[in-house]
Every structure is written in structure tokens, then in C-alpha cells.
Design a protein around this motif. Structure first.
Motif, short mmCIF file in Angstrom:
data_model
loop_
_atom_site.label_atom_id
_atom_site.label_comp_id
_atom_site.label_asym_id
_atom_site.label_seq_id
_atom_site.Cartn_x
_atom_site.Cartn_y
_atom_site.Cartn_z
N GLN A 368 -2.65 3.85 -5.91
CA GLN A 368 -2.56 4.95 -6.96
C GLN A 368 -5.03 5.63 -7.49
O GLN A 368 -5.71 6.52 -6.87
N ARG A 369 -4.95 4.16 -7.45
CA ARG A 369 -6.44 4.37 -8.00
C ARG A 369 -7.37 4.10 -6.61
O ARG A 369 -8.85 4.89 -6.59
N ASN A 370 -7.17 4.24 -5.20
CA ASN A 370 -8.35 3.20 -4.02
C ASN A 370 -7.06 3.78 -3.10
O ASN A 370 -8.47 3.94 -2.15
N ILE A 371 -6.88 4.70 -2.66
CA ILE A 371 -6.64 5.08 -1.79
C ILE A 371 -6.62 7.10 -2.02
O ILE A 371 -5.74 7.66 -3.41
N PRO A 372 -7.39 7.11 -1.50
CA PRO A 372 -7.78 9.37 -1.03
C PRO A 372 -6.01 10.09 -1.54
O PRO A 372 -5.62 9.31 -0.30
N GLN A 373 -6.24 10.70 -1.96
CA GLN A 373 -4.75 11.71 -1.93
C GLN A 373 -4.58 11.77 -0.78
O GLN A 373 -3.80 12.32 -0.67
N SER A 374 -6.16 12.79 0.13
CA SER A 374 -4.86 13.00 1.50
C SER A 374 -4.37 12.05 1.74
O SER A 374 -4.09 12.77 3.69
N VAL A 375 -4.11 10.87 1.97
CA VAL A 375 -3.33 9.88 2.69
C VAL A 375 -2.42 9.63 1.82
O VAL A 375 -1.55 8.46 2.48
N LEU A 376 -2.38 9.46 0.64
CA LEU A 376 -1.45 9.04 -0.46
C LEU A 376 -0.55 8.75 -0.21
O LEU A 376 0.50 7.73 -1.01
N GLY A 377 0.34 10.21 -0.43
CA GLY A 377 1.99 10.31 -0.06
C GLY A 377 2.47 9.67 1.11
O GLY A 377 3.01 9.16 1.50
N ARG A 378 1.03 9.26 2.67
CA ARG A 378 2.16 8.80 3.75
C ARG A 378 1.88 7.14 2.97
O ARG A 378 2.99 6.14 4.03
N VAL A 379 1.20 6.78 2.69
CA VAL A 379 0.83 5.12 2.38
C VAL A 379 2.35 5.25 1.67
O VAL A 379 3.02 3.80 2.05
N ILE A 380 2.22 5.19 0.38
CA ILE A 380 3.60 5.57 -0.14
C ILE A 380 4.97 5.66 0.87
O ILE A 380 5.88 4.84 0.68
N SER A 381 5.48 6.62 1.58
CA SER A 381 5.91 6.21 2.08
C SER A 381 6.64 5.83 3.10
O SER A 381 7.48 5.32 3.06
N VAL A 382 4.89 4.90 3.96
CA VAL A 382 5.11 3.68 4.37
C VAL A 382 5.84 2.47 3.54
O VAL A 382 6.75 2.38 4.25
N ASP A 383 5.52 2.68 2.86
CA ASP A 383 5.89 1.98 1.65
C ASP A 383 7.66 1.42 1.07
O ASP A 383 8.53 0.36 1.96
N MET A 384 7.97 2.93 0.94
CA MET A 384 9.73 2.57 1.26
C MET A 384 10.50 3.22 2.12
O MET A 384 11.84 2.12 2.11
N VAL A 385 10.34 3.32 3.24
CA VAL A 385 10.96 3.18 4.65
C VAL A 385 10.58 1.79 4.81
O VAL A 385 11.75 0.55 5.25
N LEU A 386 9.96 0.42 4.89
CA LEU A 386 10.41 -0.59 4.75
C LEU A 386 10.82 -1.37 3.94
O LEU A 386 11.88 -1.80 4.47
N GLY A 387 10.84 -0.31 2.67
CA GLY A 387 12.00 -0.96 1.79
C GLY A 387 13.85 -1.06 2.37
O GLY A 387 14.43 -1.64 1.75
N TYR A 388 13.85 0.08 2.42
CA TYR A 388 14.95 0.87 3.25
C TYR A 388 15.05 0.13 4.57
O TYR A 388 16.24 0.03 5.00
N ALA A 389 14.33 -0.27 5.58
CA ALA A 389 14.58 -0.85 6.58
C ALA A 389 14.95 -2.16 6.49
O ALA A 389 15.44 -2.93 6.71
N VAL A 390 14.43 -3.03 5.37
CA VAL A 390 14.43 -4.06 4.78
C VAL A 390 16.34 -4.40 4.15
O VAL A 390 16.17 -5.79 4.47
N ALA A 391 16.41 -3.31 3.53
CA ALA A 391 17.92 -3.86 3.06
C ALA A 391 18.57 -4.06 3.23
O ALA A 391 19.18 -5.41 3.11
N PRO A 392 19.12 -3.38 4.73
CA PRO A 392 20.21 -3.71 5.67
C PRO A 392 20.31 -5.30 6.15
O PRO A 392 21.26 -6.28 6.29
#
Length: 434
Positions: A368-392
Motif C-alpha cells: 500500500q505504501r509503495n504501489i501508486p493508487q492508480s494500479v494498487l487495486g489491480r495488484v491486490i486483485s492479482v494476489d487474491m485471484v492467485l489465492g483463489y486459484a491455489v486453494a483447490p
């Protein structure tokens, strides 16, 4: 820079002095409480209507798949629009859905296909809330209190994750499943009211400091050469999503964070589900009571670690913390594979949970401190999707390994985590992260 516990209490609670943060904390906690309610409500309502576990699988899948597919869309829209607006709309939409299902259940008009449709719609609108609740924080508190703010939000989230299903089960037990949907609707409606009253700072251009990963100025690049995409610039939604994924992948530090987060999610899904159940039934011989204690130790350790991380001052070397977490979890997994005493296993799990909570506060704050807000939501969503994908994948892999013995399963996971730690240490850019 020293990390000290001097003034730990005032430091940890500093964000709570801000009204907008208190509203965000309450809104997020209500939303996550509602998520736990919805899981119990959907499950019990499906079994009540059909008595079929296969039908329950269909309903839960209808909820999970749209959430996973649309999270990247939610992250991209959060970078273009207002994260607060997305959170409010998602909360009120879920409130309407839950109220409609509850009323349908009370009037006897609810059918299985309606439950499946409601579950799919719920998962879809939830996908817009999840990235936004993380990306909104830098516009609510200043950078110096991000760590403490994440600690308080994280602790609230973990408590809600435990209380949600438990309270939902209690409501069903003393009334009936449709009532749980109505209570759930109230939770989401209150969440929307709280978030709507949050006052956020306007987005500003950020200048890259010595530890910054990128700037938010048009055409700027990160230290690794990854361009910081414009939030709009007339691009299509798909193009903005691709730009966010490229941005995350090209910076070795962000890429490492994503890899380690994925590894930790792998540990949660398989070893902490199949592994705990197998240990409780075989090696530890404690049955369901031991299983409950192991899960409680993991949750309790994570809450303590999260709060401890928020109480620590300064900015420690996040890269070393990441490597330390992977190595610590590897040692814990290896121990779980050979322990045969319940107390020792519980202590090991407690310490593993503490490490996950402690590092998670600093890792998320760094993003949150180092990634600009113009792309922050997308980086966070990539992290979440990887979590969803790896669980099964984790559940299937650990289930297969566990057939050869829990020791084999935990040893395999420990080896993967140890290699992850060594890979983190091999990168100078990652070791220097603060």
C-alpha cells in the motif's frame, strides 16, 4: 531505523482516533461477519430444501466461481472509480440479495435454482468489495500509520471470520435458515452505511522515494522498469487488467510478495485443512476436539501476530521478513509431520499462525505504501485471484500426498516453503525492501 516496542500501545491504536478509520474497521468487520453468515445460511438452506450434499456443492460453487472470475475486474474498477463507491454498492447489493432469499425462504417460494442464482450474484458483487477494502486504506490513513491500521483491520477480519460462521450457526439453531439470511442482510446494510460515511483523501501524484516501487506520474517506471499505468487513458477494461498484471509481474519485489502469499495460501488450504483433520484423527488421536483446538490455535496465533506487528515501530526489512516467514513455516510443517503429542502440535501451530499474522501486516503495508493508487487495486486483485486459484490445487495435492502418510504430506510442503525462502534471499532487491 529501530523497531521498538516503546510506545507500542499508543502506536497500535493511533489509527482508531480517526473517525473514518473507525467506520472502515466497522464496515469491513460487518461485511466479513456477513460473509461467514452467508456460508452457513446458504449451506443450511440448501440442505433443508434438498437434503443433497451434491446440491450444496453446486450452490457453493456458484458462489465461488464468479467471485474468482470477477476479482480482477473489481480491482481494475477500483483503480478507475472510487473504492468507497464500489464497497457501498457491493454491500447494499448483497443486503438486497440476502433479504430476498430470506423472504423467499419464509414464504416457501424458494427453489434450488433461485439459491444457485442468488449465490452466483452474491459471489459476483462480493468480488468488487474485496480488492476495494484493501486499496481504500491509503486514502483513509497516512503512510506512517498504515502498519497499525492494517494490524487493527487484520485482527478484526480474523475475529469476524471466526464469529461469522459460529453466530450464523447459532441463529439457525434457535430459529431457522431464512432468518439467518435476514440477519445477514442487516449486516451488509449496516456495512454500506458505515462505508458511505467515510471521508477519503483525494488521489494525489506520488513521488518515488528511496524505497518506493513506482511513481504514479504518467509514464513513470518502477525500479525494475515496470511502467505505472494510467487509471483510465481510454483503455478497455481488459487492457487495464493486463497492464496491472504486467506491472505486478515485472517488479521482482512485488512478484516475490505474490509468490510467498500464494505459498502461504497453499499452506492454509491443504495442510491446515486436510492435514489438521488427518492429524487429529490419526497421529494425535484427539478426534474433533483436537481439530477444533488446532484451528483455534492457528487463528489465535494469527491475531496475536497481527497485533504485535502493528505495535512494532519503524519499517523493518520486509524482504527478510518474507524469507523468514517461508523458512519458519517450513520448519513448522516439518515438525507437524513428526509430532505425536497434541500439546506440542498446538504450540507449533500457534507459533506458525503468529508468524503469518506478523509478516502479513508489514507485507500488506509495503504494498500500500509503495504501489501508486492508480494500479494498487489491480495488484491486490492479482494476489487474491492467485489465492483463489491455489486453494483447490492445494486440497487435491495434499489429499493425494496424505494417502502416503501425513509425514510425507507435511514434508513435501516444508520442502516447497524452504525453496521459496531461499529464492527470496537470492534477490538483492527483495532483501533491501523496507
Amino acid at each position: 531505523m529501530a523497531t521498538t516496542l516503546t510506545g507500542a500501545g499508543p502506536r497500535l491504536w493511533a489509527p482508531a482516533r480517526q473517525r473514518s478509520f473507525r467506520l472502515l474497521w466497522l464496515g469491513q468487520s460487518l461485511s466479513l461477519l456477513g460473509d461467514g453468515f452467508s456460508y452457513i445460511a446458504f449451506s443450511w438452506m440448501t440442505l433443508t430444501l434438498t437434503g443433497s450434499t451434491l446440491a450444496l456443492g453446486y450452490v457453493l460453487t456458484f458462489q465461488a466461481v464468479p467471485r474468482a472470475l470477477l476479482t480482477l475486474v473489481g480491482g481494475s474498477l477500483g483503480d478507475t472509480w472510487s473504492p468507497r463507491a464500489l464497497m457501498v454498492c457491493s454491500s447494499w447489493a448483497r443486503a438486497v440479495l440476502m433479504a430476498a432469499v430470506g423472504l423467499g425462504g419464509l414464504t416457501g417460494t424458494l427453489q434450488l435454482w433461485m439459491l444457485c442464482a442468488a449465490a452466483a450474484a452474491f459471489g459476483a458483487v462480493d468480488a468488487f468489495f474485496q480488492p476495494a477494502r484493501v486499496s481504500i486504506l491509503p486514502s483513509v490513513v497516512d503512510k506512517e500509520t498504515l502498519t497499525s491500521a492494517n494490524a487493527l483491520l487484520g485482527a478484526g477480519a480474523r475475529v469476524s471470520a471466526v464469529l461469522g460462521p459460529a453466530t450464523g450457526g447459532l441463529v439457525v439453531a434457535i430459529s431457522q435458515a431464512p432468518v439467518a439470511f435476514l440477519v445477514d442482510a442487516v449486516c451488509f446494510a449496516l456495512c454500506g452505511l458505515c462505508v458511505a460515511r467515510i471521508r477519503t483523501a483525494p488521489r494525489e501524484k506520488e513521488e518515488a522515494g528511496p524505497d518506493a516501487g513506482a511513481t504514479s506520474d504518467a509514464g513513470a517506471t518502477s525500479d525494475a522498469g515496470a511502467p505505472a499505468p494510467e487509471p483510465g487513458a481510454g483503455e478497455t477494461l481488459a487492457a487495464r487488467i493486463r497492464a496491472g498484471v504486467r506491472y505486478a509481474w515485472r517488479d521482482p519485489r512485488i512478484r516475490t510478495m505474490l509468490v510467498v502469499d500464494t505459498a502461504v495460501n497453499f499452506c492454509y488450504a491443504g495442510p491446515f485443512t486436510i492435514g489438521f483433520a488427518t492429524l487429529a484423527r490419526t497421529s494425535l488421536e484427539g478426534g474433533s476436539a483436537t481439530l477444533g483446538v488446532l484451528n483455534g490455535a492457528l487463528a489465535g496465533g494469527a491475531i496475536l501476530g497481527t497485533l504485535a506487528g502493528g505495535a512494532v515501530g519503524g519499517r523493518p526489512r520486509v524482504g527478510l521478513l518474507i524469507a523468514g516467514l517461508a523458512g519458519w513455516l517450513a520448519a513448522g510443517m516439518a515438525l507437524l509431520g513428526i509430532l505425536d503429542h497434541p500439546a506440542a502440535a498446538v504450540a507449533t501451530v500457534l507459533v506458525m499462525g503468529f508468524a503469518i499474522g506478523f509478516q502479513g501486516v508489514f507485507g500488506l503495508s509495503w504494498i500500500q505504501r509503495n504501489i501508486p493508487q492508480s494500479v494498487l487495486g489491480r495488484v491486490i486483485s492479482v494476489d487474491m485471484v492467485l489465492g483463489y486459484a491455489v486453494a483447490p490445487v492445494s486440497l487435491i495435492a495434499c489429499g493425494a500426498l496424505a494417502q502416503a502418510g501425513t509425514g510425507v504430506m507435511f514434508a513435501g510442503v516444508a520442502l516447497a516453503l524452504a525453496l521459496t525462502a531461499l529464492g527470496v534471499l537470492a534477490s538483492g532487491a527483495v532483501r533491501a525492501m523496507r
